[in-house]
Scaffold this motif. Structure first.
Motif, mmCIF file in Angstrom:
data_model
loop_
_atom_site.group_PDB
_atom_site.id
_atom_site.type_symbol
_atom_site.label_atom_id
_atom_site.label_comp_id
_atom_site.label_asym_id
_atom_site.label_seq_id
_atom_site.Cartn_x
_atom_site.Cartn_y
_atom_site.Cartn_z
ATOM 1 N N LEU A 59 -26.959 -68.184 -62.082
ATOM 2 C CA LEU A 59 -26.103 -67.589 -61.044
ATOM 3 C C LEU A 59 -25.113 -68.653 -60.592
ATOM 4 N N MET A 60 -23.918 -68.230 -60.182
ATOM 5 C CA MET A 60 -22.899 -69.235 -59.825
ATOM 6 C C MET A 60 -22.999 -69.666 -58.361
ATOM 7 N N ASN A 61 -24.209 -70.046 -57.962
ATOM 8 C CA ASN A 61 -24.441 -70.536 -56.597
ATOM 9 C C ASN A 61 -24.074 -72.017 -56.505
ATOM 10 N N ILE A 62 -23.851 -72.477 -55.287
ATOM 11 C CA ILE A 62 -23.570 -73.911 -55.090
ATOM 12 C C ILE A 62 -24.761 -74.771 -55.537
ATOM 13 N N GLY A 63 -25.973 -74.243 -55.397
ATOM 14 C CA GLY A 63 -27.166 -74.957 -55.863
ATOM 15 C C GLY A 63 -27.640 -76.027 -54.888
ATOM 16 N N LEU A 85 -14.767 -68.886 -48.535
ATOM 17 C CA LEU A 85 -13.981 -67.986 -49.368
ATOM 18 C C LEU A 85 -14.737 -67.863 -50.685
ATOM 19 N N GLY A 86 -15.318 -66.689 -50.939
ATOM 20 C CA GLY A 86 -16.168 -66.476 -52.116
ATOM 21 C C GLY A 86 -17.637 -66.590 -51.732
ATOM 22 N N GLY A 87 -18.287 -65.455 -51.499
ATOM 23 C CA GLY A 87 -19.669 -65.470 -51.000
ATOM 24 C C GLY A 87 -20.710 -65.219 -52.073
ATOM 25 N N TYR A 88 -20.326 -64.456 -53.113
ATOM 26 C CA TYR A 88 -21.240 -64.092 -54.207
ATOM 27 C C TYR A 88 -22.522 -63.480 -53.637
ATOM 28 N N ILE A 89 -23.710 -63.912 -54.058
ATOM 29 C CA ILE A 89 -24.933 -63.232 -53.607
ATOM 30 C C ILE A 89 -25.488 -63.847 -52.312
ATOM 31 N N GLY A 90 -24.737 -64.736 -51.676
ATOM 32 C CA GLY A 90 -25.126 -65.205 -50.352
ATOM 33 C C GLY A 90 -25.901 -66.504 -50.311
ATOM 34 N N TYR A 91 -26.005 -67.195 -51.444
ATOM 35 C CA TYR A 91 -26.779 -68.447 -51.469
ATOM 36 C C TYR A 91 -26.198 -69.472 -50.481
ATOM 37 N N SER A 92 -24.906 -69.772 -50.616
ATOM 38 C CA SER A 92 -24.315 -70.763 -49.708
ATOM 39 C C SER A 92 -24.296 -70.248 -48.278
ATOM 40 N N ALA A 93 -24.118 -68.931 -48.100
ATOM 41 C CA ALA A 93 -24.103 -68.374 -46.741
ATOM 42 C C ALA A 93 -25.466 -68.568 -46.074
ATOM 43 N N LEU A 110 -16.468 -64.511 -46.907
ATOM 44 C CA LEU A 110 -15.464 -63.558 -47.406
ATOM 45 C C LEU A 110 -15.716 -63.307 -48.893
ATOM 46 N N GLU A 111 -15.914 -62.057 -49.259
ATOM 47 C CA GLU A 111 -16.255 -61.720 -50.641
ATOM 48 C C GLU A 111 -15.519 -60.451 -51.040
ATOM 49 N N MET A 112 -14.797 -60.511 -52.154
ATOM 50 C CA MET A 112 -13.988 -59.338 -52.538
ATOM 51 C C MET A 112 -14.786 -58.276 -53.279
ATOM 52 N N ASN A 113 -15.927 -58.634 -53.860
ATOM 53 C CA ASN A 113 -16.687 -57.667 -54.657
ATOM 54 C C ASN A 113 -17.776 -57.025 -53.781
ATOM 55 N N GLY A 138 -13.485 -57.945 -49.067
ATOM 56 C CA GLY A 138 -12.038 -57.883 -49.282
ATOM 57 C C GLY A 138 -11.596 -59.188 -49.902
ATOM 58 N N THR A 139 -10.348 -59.244 -50.366
ATOM 59 C CA THR A 139 -9.892 -60.546 -50.861
ATOM 60 C C THR A 139 -9.818 -61.484 -49.645
ATOM 61 N N ALA A 140 -10.041 -62.748 -49.894
ATOM 62 C CA ALA A 140 -10.050 -63.719 -48.807
ATOM 63 C C ALA A 140 -8.727 -63.655 -48.042
ATOM 64 N N ALA A 141 -7.625 -63.521 -48.764
ATOM 65 C CA ALA A 141 -6.314 -63.516 -48.109
ATOM 66 C C ALA A 141 -6.188 -62.339 -47.132
ATOM 67 N N LEU A 164 -14.059 -73.539 -49.684
ATOM 68 C CA LEU A 164 -13.382 -72.811 -50.762
ATOM 69 C C LEU A 164 -14.294 -72.767 -51.977
ATOM 70 N N ASP A 165 -14.711 -71.567 -52.360
ATOM 71 C CA ASP A 165 -15.611 -71.449 -53.517
ATOM 72 C C ASP A 165 -15.379 -70.125 -54.236
ATOM 73 N N HIS A 166 -14.127 -69.632 -54.213
ATOM 74 C CA HIS A 166 -13.846 -68.388 -54.951
ATOM 75 C C HIS A 166 -13.230 -68.775 -56.300
ATOM 76 N N TRP A 167 -12.156 -68.164 -56.733
ATOM 77 C CA TRP A 167 -11.603 -68.575 -58.029
ATOM 78 C C TRP A 167 -10.619 -69.725 -57.808
ATOM 79 N N GLN A 168 -10.660 -70.709 -58.711
ATOM 80 C CA GLN A 168 -9.889 -71.944 -58.508
ATOM 81 C C GLN A 168 -8.375 -71.695 -58.418
HETATM 82 N N1 SAM Z 1 -20.204 -69.567 -52.489
HETATM 83 C C1 SAM Z 1 -21.171 -68.901 -53.351
HETATM 84 C C2 SAM Z 1 -22.451 -69.704 -53.357
HETATM 85 O O1 SAM Z 1 -22.370 -70.918 -53.501
HETATM 86 O O2 SAM Z 1 -23.519 -69.124 -53.209
HETATM 87 C C3 SAM Z 1 -20.657 -68.743 -54.769
HETATM 88 C C4 SAM Z 1 -19.326 -68.051 -54.890
HETATM 89 S S1 SAM Z 1 -18.912 -67.598 -56.559
HETATM 90 C C5 SAM Z 1 -18.638 -69.160 -57.307
HETATM 91 C C6 SAM Z 1 -17.284 -66.941 -56.437
HETATM 92 C C7 SAM Z 1 -17.176 -65.596 -55.703
HETATM 93 O O3 SAM Z 1 -15.843 -65.466 -55.239
HETATM 94 C C8 SAM Z 1 -17.448 -64.359 -56.563
HETATM 95 O O4 SAM Z 1 -18.476 -63.603 -55.979
HETATM 96 C C9 SAM Z 1 -16.120 -63.586 -56.538
HETATM 97 O O5 SAM Z 1 -16.275 -62.186 -56.469
HETATM 98 C C10 SAM Z 1 -15.477 -64.112 -55.266
HETATM 99 N N2 SAM Z 1 -14.011 -64.087 -55.236
HETATM 100 C C11 SAM Z 1 -13.141 -64.425 -56.228
HETATM 101 N N3 SAM Z 1 -11.879 -64.338 -55.805
HETATM 102 C C12 SAM Z 1 -11.929 -63.947 -54.516
HETATM 103 C C13 SAM Z 1 -10.945 -63.688 -53.520
HETATM 104 N N4 SAM Z 1 -9.639 -63.822 -53.783
HETATM 105 N N5 SAM Z 1 -11.358 -63.301 -52.311
HETATM 106 C C14 SAM Z 1 -12.677 -63.167 -52.020
HETATM 107 N N6 SAM Z 1 -13.646 -63.396 -52.913
HETATM 108 C C15 SAM Z 1 -13.283 -63.782 -54.145
#
Ligand code: SAM
Length: 257
Positions: A59-63, A85-93, A110-113, A138-141, A164-168
């Protein structure tokens, strides 16, 4: 039977957004564990998520390693509010939310999916962090603009700690959006994961540049605020994918842009 005649044949449509199902599979895995030991116990829950991620599906968690580093920054700075920005399954949260709760701070993820946000909400509630952590879909923006418009950032409209942990490729546009909104300002600490792998070169260039250089870079993405004086330190980590880094940027001053 009459019942069978009434039933329509079920032909599932391929879904457009669902990933390969590992995130909901994680929920099944968690709910098969001894729930008494996981309920209201962020550490125990995170450790089970780590086990799933190392033994079943990555899983793409911060670990735990980079997570502990950021947790120590939270303990030092004690921000009243932290937004990821980018919450995924909530690990970092869950990890950072628990650290924020220790000093009475709040955490917004903030999580768009919406599927990922649903999994995150379930796990955050299991961890007993529902009063500290909120997830916005929603998108972070979009979500950040909405928070600013309704005064949702509190004191002075400045976010003390951003993760910041969404898409680079959106790190820099979203940071500049925050600068432009005045939500990143003197005193803010901005933490960015994965700045070495997969890498965020334009972001690093911006947070490491002097104000004069930034004025020349102004064309990229949002307008931003080239006048913010940044101090950035990149800490390197060995991960399963090789070398990676977390950038910590402090806003230490302001010049005329
Ligand atoms: N922070 C999380 C953790 O450590 O547990 C991992 C986040 S994961 C690397 C990236 C997440 O960012 C994905 O769930 C993706 O759907 C979300 N994401 C990508 N672009 C986004 C955007 N523009 N706004 C909000 N979420 C976004």
């Amino acid at each position: 039977t009459a019942n069978a005649k009434m039933r329509k044949p079920f032909s599932p449509k391929p879904t457009k957004f669902a990933l390969d199902g590992r995130e909901t599979d994680l929920l099944h895995y968690i709910y098969k564990q001894d729930l008494q030991t996981l309920t209201n116990n962020p550490r125990a829950l995170l450790s089970q998520i780590d086990t799933y991620s190392t033994t079943t599906n990555p899983l793409m968690n911060i670990g735990p390693t980079k997570g502990a580093f950021i947790e120590s920054l939270i303990k030092t700075h004690r921000p009243r509010l932290m937004i990821e920005l980018g919450g995924y399954i909530g690990y970092s949260a869950i990890l950072f939310g628990a650290a924020m709760r220790n000093h009475g701070g709040k955490y917004i993820s903030l999580e768009m999916n919406p599927e990922m946000a649903a999994v995150a909400n379930q796990l955050i509630s299991l961890a007993g962090l529902g009063d500290t952590v909120s997830v916005i879909v929603g998108t972070a923006a979009e979500s950040l603009r909405g928070l600013v418009a309704r005064g949702g950032l509190g004191r002075g409209g400045v976010i003390p700690m951003v993760f910041l942990d969404h898409w680079q490729d959106v790190y820099l546009p979203d940071l500049k959006l925050l600068e432009g909104l005045g939500a990143v300002d003197i005193g803010s600490v901005v933490i960015a994961d994965n700045v070495i792998f997969p890498g965020a070169p334009e972001y690093l260039e911006w947070v490491q540049a002097s104000c004069d250089v930034k004025k020349g870079l102004k064309g990229v993405g949002e307008v931003g605020d080239a006048g913010l004086v940044y101090e950035t330190e990149v800490t390197e980590f060995e991960t399963q994918f090789g070398k990676d880094g977390v950038a910590v940027t402090k806003v230490v001053g302001k010049e005329d842009a």
